[in-house]
Scaffold this motif. Structure first.
Motif, mmCIF file in Angstrom:
data_model
loop_
_atom_site.group_PDB
_atom_site.id
_atom_site.type_symbol
_atom_site.label_atom_id
_atom_site.label_comp_id
_atom_site.label_asym_id
_atom_site.label_seq_id
_atom_site.Cartn_x
_atom_site.Cartn_y
_atom_site.Cartn_z
ATOM 1 N N PRO A 60 41.094 28.867 38.698
ATOM 2 C CA PRO A 60 42.149 28.197 37.934
ATOM 3 C C PRO A 60 41.881 28.164 36.428
ATOM 4 O O PRO A 60 42.783 27.870 35.655
ATOM 5 N N ALA A 61 40.665 28.492 36.014
ATOM 6 C CA ALA A 61 40.344 28.535 34.581
ATOM 7 C C ALA A 61 40.832 29.875 34.021
ATOM 8 O O ALA A 61 40.164 30.902 34.154
ATOM 9 N N LYS A 62 41.993 29.839 33.412
ATOM 10 C CA LYS A 62 42.650 31.060 32.935
ATOM 11 C C LYS A 62 41.762 31.854 31.984
ATOM 12 O O LYS A 62 41.727 33.085 32.044
ATOM 13 N N HIS A 63 41.006 31.190 31.119
ATOM 14 C CA HIS A 63 40.159 31.904 30.160
ATOM 15 C C HIS A 63 39.068 32.721 30.854
ATOM 16 O O HIS A 63 38.693 33.776 30.380
ATOM 17 N N ARG A 64 38.595 32.243 32.002
ATOM 18 C CA ARG A 64 37.576 33.004 32.742
ATOM 19 C C ARG A 64 38.177 34.279 33.333
ATOM 20 O O ARG A 64 37.572 35.344 33.292
ATOM 21 N N ILE A 65 39.364 34.149 33.887
ATOM 22 C CA ILE A 65 40.040 35.316 34.462
ATOM 23 C C ILE A 65 40.379 36.320 33.361
ATOM 24 O O ILE A 65 40.189 37.526 33.528
ATOM 25 N N GLU A 66 40.854 35.847 32.221
ATOM 26 C CA GLU A 66 41.173 36.744 31.112
ATOM 27 C C GLU A 66 39.933 37.488 30.627
ATOM 28 O O GLU A 66 39.985 38.677 30.334
ATOM 29 N N PHE A 67 38.796 36.796 30.573
ATOM 30 C CA PHE A 67 37.538 37.430 30.175
ATOM 31 C C PHE A 67 37.169 38.549 31.146
ATOM 32 O O PHE A 67 36.790 39.645 30.733
ATOM 33 N N LEU A 68 37.292 38.270 32.441
ATOM 34 C CA LEU A 68 36.979 39.291 33.441
ATOM 35 C C LEU A 68 37.923 40.485 33.340
ATOM 36 O O LEU A 68 37.495 41.636 33.457
#
Length: 95
Positions: A51-59
């Motif tokens: 749910p942490a959008k910034h983590r998914i965007e980083f990946l």
């Protein structure tokens, strides 16, 4: 298959995964388990869910594999069929 840099706990989980199926890294945080699954090329697809959008965007920015999929929300919101290897590692007890 052993990977340098994978913790004993993550390696033990990875060793349980069945090849030629989808691989779901739920609550993926930094995506270490899913990244190793991608590198192994043992799975049809590898999905990162957090749910942490910034983590998914980083990946997404550092992953260029065609079979990688990214879901920046809770697992309950995923609208796709979830099957194969499903890992919930490092999530809190109330999750």
């Amino acid at each position: 298959m052993k990977f340098k840099g994978l913790s004993v706990r993550l390696q033990a989980a990875f060793d349980l995964a069945l090849p030629n199926l989808d691989f779901w890294d739920v609550g993926c945080d930094h995506g270490q388990l899913g990244t190793f699954a991608l590198k192994s090329k043992k799975f049809r697809s590898v999905s990162f869910v957090d749910p942490a959008k910034h983590r998914i965007e980083f990946l997404q920015q550092r992953t260029f594999e065609k079979n990688a999929r990214f879901f920046p929300f809770e697992l309950q919101a995923v609208q796709e069929k979830i099957e194969g290897n499903l890992f919930f590692l490092g999530v809190g007890g109330t999750t």
